[in-house]
Design a protein around this motif. Structure first.
Motif, PDB file in Angstrom:
ATOM      1  N   ALA A 150      -2.556   5.267  -0.831  1.00 24.88           N
ATOM      2  CA  ALA A 150      -2.305   4.490   0.382  1.00 24.88           C
ATOM      3  C   ALA A 150      -3.208   4.940   1.530  1.00 24.88           C
ATOM      4  CB  ALA A 150      -0.839   4.606   0.780  1.00 24.88           C
ATOM      5  N   ARG A 195      -4.505  -4.355  -2.282  1.00 24.75           N
ATOM      6  CA  ARG A 195      -3.313  -3.690  -2.806  1.00 24.75           C
ATOM      7  C   ARG A 195      -3.058  -4.007  -4.277  1.00 24.75           C
ATOM      8  NH1 ARG A 195       1.149  -1.732   0.146  1.00 24.75           N
ATOM      9  NH2 ARG A 195       0.628  -1.206   2.309  1.00 24.75           N
ATOM     10  N   TRP A 197      -4.224  -1.168  -6.317  1.00 20.19           N
ATOM     11  CA  TRP A 197      -3.717   0.180  -6.095  1.00 20.19           C
ATOM     12  C   TRP A 197      -3.175   0.850  -7.355  1.00 20.19           C
ATOM     13  CZ3 TRP A 197      -0.978   0.946  -0.695  1.00 20.19           C
ATOM     14  CH2 TRP A 197      -1.932   0.778   0.323  1.00 20.19           C
TER      15      TRP A 197
END
Length: 276
Positions: free
Chosen positions: A245, A253, A256
């Motif tokens: 993060a 995202r 991620w």
């Protein structure tokens, strides 16, 4: 995994579908995603005056795509004589068994579980089919079983997921290891500097015309990310999710989870070298 950075020698626009070098033709699989970019590049490689071809990474288990690869080879007057895998991820290898049925070929890979026909691949192997020469280059790091294939006649290298045509790749922890990956990038840099390799034929994304520039970009990018991870840990970001993060805030995202694999590999590397 990709980010927004542009690689040296990257063409503008989409993947180059069709002839990329005198000996390599790309057939793009219909599996686009955040992880596969425009889809998997299946490569048909052959000498121009030969009727035999090698296929590298048949791609996903998609019968239409596999048949399109066969048809593309046949339109060029080629018969597929051998199938090779750069590594075992499904977007590259899942269709290999069905492709072997369609073509009657052996499948050669580093991982014994992926082979059909008994014969594997190892560092230093030279594959010759119909006058074509491909040299096996071990490039672990993305996965433990990752290989590249050096095509000397075209001053090219088929890189699978070790180098992509756009953005950067994931170090797929725990199978993939960052130390191995950095060594593999240096090995590819030697191919560019010492053996004159100019062209990268990647497993995803467009062809790159500056192999050395692409490798240097990857090495610099990895060094930068590693320094960011080390600093994040020093600043109190402890878990892999926390590090992602903080460090990968510039990455979509949706990527991620893949970034966390790379972070875990980076954390292992830093611990192994006594840096955290």
């Amino acid at each position: 995994m990709t980010d927004a950075a542009a690689l040296p020698g990257q063409p503008r626009g989409g993947v180059r579908t069709g002839s990329a070098t005198p000996r390599a033709v790309n057939v793009l699989a219909p599996n686009p995603s955040a992880m596969t970019l425009d889809g998997t590049n299946t490569w048909i490689v052959a000498e121009p005056d030969s009727d035999l071809a090698v296929v590298v990474d048949p791609g996903p288990l998609d019968d239409g795509h596999l048949r399109a690869v066969v048809a593309t080879a046949e339109r060029a007057g080629k018969r597929v004589a051998l199938t090779l895998l750069t590594h075992g991820h499904p977007d590259h290898a899942e269709g290999a068994g069905r492709f072997a049925e369609l073509t009657g070929t052996r499948v050669r890979a580093l991982d014994p579980a992926l082979r059909l026909g008994g014969e594997g691949l190892a560092a230093g192997d030279v594959i010759t089919v119909g006058g074509l020469e491909l040299r096996v280059v071990p490039t672990p790091g993305h996965t433990a079983d990752s290989l590249c294939f050096h095509l000397p006649a075209d001053r090219a290298v088929l890189t699978g997921d070790t180098i992509l045509g756009r953005g950067t790749t994931v170090v797929a922890h725990p199978d993939g290891r960052l130390g191995d990956y950095l060594d593999s990038l240096r090995r590819l840099r030697s191919l560019a500097v010492d053996d004159g390799v100019r062209t990268v034929l990647p497993g995803h994304g467009p062809v790159l015309e500056d192999a050395q520039g692409a490798v240097e970009f990857y090495l610099a990018h990895r060094a930068h990310r590693l320094a960011q991870v080390e600093t994040a840990v020093e600043d109190g970001y402890v878990t892999p999710a926390e590090v992602v993060a903080h460090v990968y805030a510039d990455v979509d995202r949706s990527l991620w989870p893949a970034a966390e694999l790379s972070v875990r590999a980076q954390l292992d590397y830093l611990r192994e070298h006594g840096l955290i």
